[in-house]
Design an enzyme around this catalytic site. Structure first.
Site, short mmCIF file in Angstrom:
data_model
loop_
_atom_site.label_atom_id
_atom_site.label_comp_id
_atom_site.label_asym_id
_atom_site.label_seq_id
_atom_site.Cartn_x
_atom_site.Cartn_y
_atom_site.Cartn_z
N LYS A 281 1.30 -1.38 -0.06
CA LYS A 281 -0.25 -0.37 -0.32
C LYS A 281 0.64 1.31 -0.17
CE LYS A 281 -3.73 -1.52 2.74
NZ LYS A 281 -4.99 -1.75 1.53
N ARG A 355 -10.17 -11.30 1.66
CA ARG A 355 -11.36 -13.15 0.96
C ARG A 355 -10.41 -13.73 1.40
NH1 ARG A 355 -11.35 -9.45 -4.60
NH2 ARG A 355 -10.75 -7.68 -2.73
#
Length: 503
Positions: A281, A355
């Site tokens: 990130k 996920r």
């Protein structure tokens, strides 16, 4: 942290007692600026009624007028809170009124709230909701502050403010508050967990916090990496492999329903810090990724709430706990992992990691417990914030009844949900040339694609996915929350259980 307010309930004071009271008193005023007879007993000099027109106070909801050392009374302060239209005060409005009172406490140590309003019949449950709002607004996370400003230094940090709520039904209020307080404690637990820095709260420490629920009668099992590897949880463990802190899964069971009843299940994403892995990130704002376990915090807070109020339901809470870090062992874009379901996943972006954690947690939950339904919560995608902003969480479901019940619970608690679509057109976007699926599906519809990915791990079990990225952390401040971590989902899911799934 600031001491928690001490709350008690009492009958309305006699006029003489009211006139001689010291400390701070809060009264309510309807939207026409009128005070009840019970409120007027604390203001023999009619200072509030004289002040209302000067302050242009009409009783509008959450308006405040404050009088210091009111004439004819021995009070330190007399405060009027606008309640709006008496007929329109619902459960959430009482919470907000409690929050407005908490915001106006200042340095008071002895407080009375006169819960009487012209045109309204105020019951014990209303009084309990007002008290709950006081507790929610009073929360702050300042445990790591070692210095205090001069004004704070004058106050005793260990002495809580004493609040007595005067109401027509103190016994009913006390009973209702015991139930409400259990839920509020769950919310505050979730806030604490989200607010903790990642160097303090990693997967092992979070699992230990979940283990503490055993004191309330929750059965808690902690699966370590060895057990998860044996179960074939390659999807979850792949996320964790770049961190020296290891992975854990906490399995919490509350058995308050009939012994033979199938449980209902809640599953939470618990990424205690998310660097993005090798798909790292940007540095700006990465500190917020300590809150990427907001789903696991909500599930833990919910299990606390249900156990503390002795909910008559069988409930399973499962949280997958990992740290998504970067080192020489970290997962690489292009790696293929095998999930517990046996399905293979091509990991094209290591920052789409939540996920991967939920895939194994959902499969494990469904396979072991065969629940009536599963609801998972996750701070899953920035895309849901682009779609819905910060005031709704995304709701995805394969079952209309479950979706409708969740949406109704969201409206009742004002932890609001907005249903998003699922469909074959989206599902095919995660088909992979090299594995059964890939973990991303292109630029558009990112929140939907993430939900489609999760749906591949629930079989035909009724299921809902709540994407709480915009609501669990950094959400806008309001009357009942000034904290960065909101505890979103605890009140919502407690209402779902309470309204539909208790025996």
């Amino acid at each position: 942290m600031n001491p928690r307010p001490s709350i008690a309930f009492a009958k309305f004071a006699a006029p003489q007692t009211a006139a001689n009271r010291k400390g701070t008193v809060f009264v309510l005023s309807a939207d026409d600026g009128g005070l009840s007879d019970a409120a007027r007993t604390y203001d023999p000099g009619k200072t509030l009624e004289r002040a209302f027109p000067v302050a242009e106070f009409t009783g509008k909801f959450a308006g405040v007028v404050e009088i210091l050392a009111p004439e004819g009374a021995s009070l330190d302060r007399l405060v009027a809170i606008g309640a709006g239209k008496a007929a329109g005060i619902d459960e959430y409005a009482w919470l907000k009124l409690g929050g407005t009172i908490a915001a106006s406490l200042r340095k008071a140590t002895d407080v009375a709230v006169v819960l009487d309003l012209v045109g309204a019949s105020i019951g014990g449950k209303d009084a309990a909701n007002l008290a709950a709002g006081i507790l929610l607004r009073s929360y702050s996370f300042d445990k790591y502050k070692t210095s205090r400003d001069k004004d704070d230094a004058k106050a005793d940090p260990k002495k809580p403010v004493k609040i007595t709520i005067h109401t027509a039904d103190p016994a009913g209020a006390k009973k209702a508050f015991a139930d409400a307080e259990a839920v509020i404690d769950g919310v505050l637990l979730a806030r604490d967990l989200v607010n903790e820095p990642a160097n303090i709260l990693g997967p092992v420490e979070f699992a230990a916090r979940a283990k503490e629920l055993e004191t309330l009668g929750v059965k808690v099992e902690i699966l370590a990496e060895k057990e998860m590897k044996k179960l074939g949880m390659g999807s979850l463990l792949g996320v964790a492999q770049g961190s020296p802190r290891g992975a854990r899964m906490a399995v919490m069971q509350w058995s308050g329903g009939k012994p033979k009843d199938s449980p209902i299940a809640f599953v939470g994403k618990g990424v205690t810090f998310d660097t993005g892995g090798n798909s790292i990130k940007p540095a700006s704002g990465m500190e917020d990724m300590k809150g990427d376990m907001g789903g696991a915090a909500a599930v833990t807070g919910l299990m606390h709430a249900l156990a503390a109020r002795k909910a008559k339901a069988n409930v399973v809470g499962i949280i997958g706990l990992v740290e998504n870090a970067v080192d020489g062992h970290a997962q690489r874009p292009g790696d293929i992992v095998t999930s517990m379901s046996g399905q293979t996943i091509e990991v094209l972006n290591t920052d789409a990691e939540g996920r991967l954690v939920l895939a194994d947690a959902l499969w494990y939950c469904n396979d072991r417990f065969q629940p009536k339904f599963m609801v998972n919560l996750a701070t899953l995608t920035g895309a849901i914030m682009v779609a819905l902003g910060l005031h709704h969480a995304g709701l995805f479901s394969n079952n209309d009844e479950l979706a409708q019940r969740l949406a109704a619970a969201g409206q009742a608690t004002q932890e609001r949900l907005w249903r998003m679509p699922l469909g074959a057109e989206y599902d095919k976007l995660i088909d992979s040339k090299n594995a059964d699926m890939k973990n991303i599906g292109g630029r558009y519809g990112g929140a939907i694609i993430a939900a489609q990915f999760l749906q591949r791990f629930v079989k035909d079990t009724p299921w809902a996915h709540l994407d709480i990225a915009g609501t669990a952390m950094g959400s806008p401040s309001n009357e009942i929350n000034q904290s960065w971590g909101s505890g979103f989902g605890v009140r919502l899911l407690d209402r779902l259980v309470r309204d539909h799934y208790e025996s």
